[in-house]
Design a protein around this motif. Structure first.
Motif, PDB file in Angstrom:
ATOM      1  N   UNK A 226     -26.025  38.140  18.418  1.00 35.25           N
ATOM      2  CA  UNK A 226     -25.703  37.087  18.923  1.00 35.25           C
ATOM      3  C   UNK A 226     -25.466  35.957  17.988  1.00 35.25           C
ATOM      4  N   UNK A 227     -24.172  35.662  17.639  1.00 34.38           N
ATOM      5  CA  UNK A 227     -23.534  35.043  16.444  1.00 34.38           C
ATOM      6  C   UNK A 227     -23.689  33.505  16.589  1.00 34.38           C
ATOM      7  N   UNK A 228     -23.847  32.993  17.853  1.00 37.92           N
ATOM      8  CA  UNK A 228     -24.366  31.538  18.148  1.00 37.92           C
ATOM      9  C   UNK A 228     -25.604  31.225  17.947  1.00 37.92           C
ATOM     10  N   UNK A 229     -26.363  32.135  17.542  1.00 39.91           N
ATOM     11  CA  UNK A 229     -27.974  32.150  17.466  1.00 39.91           C
ATOM     12  C   UNK A 229     -28.091  32.125  15.730  1.00 39.91           C
ATOM     13  N   UNK A 230     -29.451  31.328  15.193  1.00 44.33           N
ATOM     14  CA  UNK A 230     -29.572  31.537  13.917  1.00 44.33           C
ATOM     15  C   UNK A 230     -30.097  32.810  13.465  1.00 44.33           C
ATOM     16  N   UNK A 231     -29.497  33.802  12.856  1.00 39.70           N
ATOM     17  CA  UNK A 231     -29.676  34.959  12.467  1.00 39.70           C
ATOM     18  C   UNK A 231     -30.204  35.393  11.217  1.00 39.70           C
ATOM     19  N   UNK A 232     -29.899  34.909  10.072  1.00 40.16           N
ATOM     20  CA  UNK A 232     -30.698  35.318   8.837  1.00 40.16           C
ATOM     21  C   UNK A 232     -31.938  34.257   8.543  1.00 40.16           C
ATOM     22  N   UNK A 233     -32.093  34.103   6.929  1.00 45.39           N
ATOM     23  CA  UNK A 233     -33.369  33.667   7.123  1.00 45.39           C
ATOM     24  C   UNK A 233     -33.314  32.133   6.840  1.00 45.39           C
ATOM     25  N   UNK A 234     -32.122  31.472   6.698  1.00 39.31           N
ATOM     26  CA  UNK A 234     -31.831  30.306   6.488  1.00 39.31           C
ATOM     27  C   UNK A 234     -31.617  29.419   7.727  1.00 39.31           C
ATOM     28  N   UNK A 235     -32.156  28.316   8.036  1.00 37.21           N
ATOM     29  CA  UNK A 235     -31.982  27.579   9.160  1.00 37.21           C
ATOM     30  C   UNK A 235     -30.780  26.910   9.132  1.00 37.21           C
ATOM     31  N   UNK A 236     -30.047  26.804  10.324  1.00 35.00           N
ATOM     32  CA  UNK A 236     -28.443  26.186  10.374  1.00 35.00           C
ATOM     33  C   UNK A 236     -28.619  25.295  11.547  1.00 35.00           C
TER      34      UNK A 236
END
Length: 246
Positions: A226-236
């Motif tokens: 879900x590319x509109x979600x925060x996916x990795x370890x860093x906050x966006x």
């Protein structure tokens, strides 16, 4: 002995479902979703319809989160035989990104609804939670605040929907729906894991584990994320928060 009695009394039953009989209802559907808080994969909605004129209890059924994988899988054929009709509908990660989570849940629920109504049309629906995302919406309600148009399903739930917090713990039809949805969605994620081994979907089923986030950092998001979600370890900034539930 006291412990056993307490455990048995906490199992979901048909008490809520049978309360609809006073209004002349016979076919009651329980509905629940899984995958709402995942980073990857679909949201999945289960619907199980019971006939109040014939339904009895079903031993072993609990909210899917309270059961081990093997227990859930063993219950599936029993739930299918026990219910008048049952189905699971899905909405993809791409649909979640394009239309938003609520519209995607409605689309998945509408797909499950279309399948069960090939057999029987429920008189009422018990939906887990406190928000009715299942009911069919008018065309004017299918627009998000940013102007995106949600998918219009050819068949949507037109029966009265009754939301109930913790219905998956109390209502047997809803608990059964959660089991069907969980088993089917988990199987989808395990199947996808073979082609995307870095993400560990056979274990985490697409949810936001530390290892899953780290893998996204390392190899990038897949087509099933879900590319509109925060996916990795860093906050966006601006990315939706992810729920930890099913």
């Amino acid at each position: 002995m006291t412990t056993l009695r307490k455990k048995r009394s906490s199992a979901p039953n048909l008490g809520v479902e049978k309360s609809f009989a006073v209004d002349g209802h016979r076919y009651i559907a329980g509905c629940d979703e899984v995958g709402r808080g995942a980073l990857a994969g679909p949201v999945s909605v289960g619907i199980v319809v019971v006939d109040l004129a014939a339904a009895t209890g079903l031993r072993g059924v609990r909210d899917s989160k309270l059961l081990q994988p093997g227990e859930r899988e063993a219950l599936v054929p029993r739930i299918r035989r026990w219910s008048v009709a049952s189905a699971v509908g899905h909405a993809t990660a791409a649909e979640i990104d394009a239309f938003g989570l609520m519209a995607a849940l409605r689309a998945a629920g509408s797909r499950a609804w279309a399948t069960v109504t090939e057999v029987v049309t429920p008189d009422a629906v018990i939906l887990d939670g406190n928000h009715d995302w299942l009911s069919a919406r008018s065309q004017g309600a299918l627009f998000d605040t940013d102007g995106r148009t949600a998918p219009v399903e050819s068949v949507g739930c037109t029966a009265p929907v009754h939301t109930r917090i913790k219905a998956d713990l109390k209502c047997l039809s809803v608990a059964a729906a959660s089991v069907l949805a969980k088993v089917e969605r988990d199987a989808l994620m395990v199947a996808l894991a073979g082609d995307h081994p870095a993400f560990g979907w056979d274990g985490n089923k697409g949810y936001a584990t530390e290892g899953h986030r780290s893998a996204i950092d390392a190899v990038g998001a897949s087509e099933y994320h879900r590319k509109t979600w925060r996916l990795g370890t860093s906050a966006v900034p601006g990315m939706p928060r992810v729920e930890s539930g099913g």
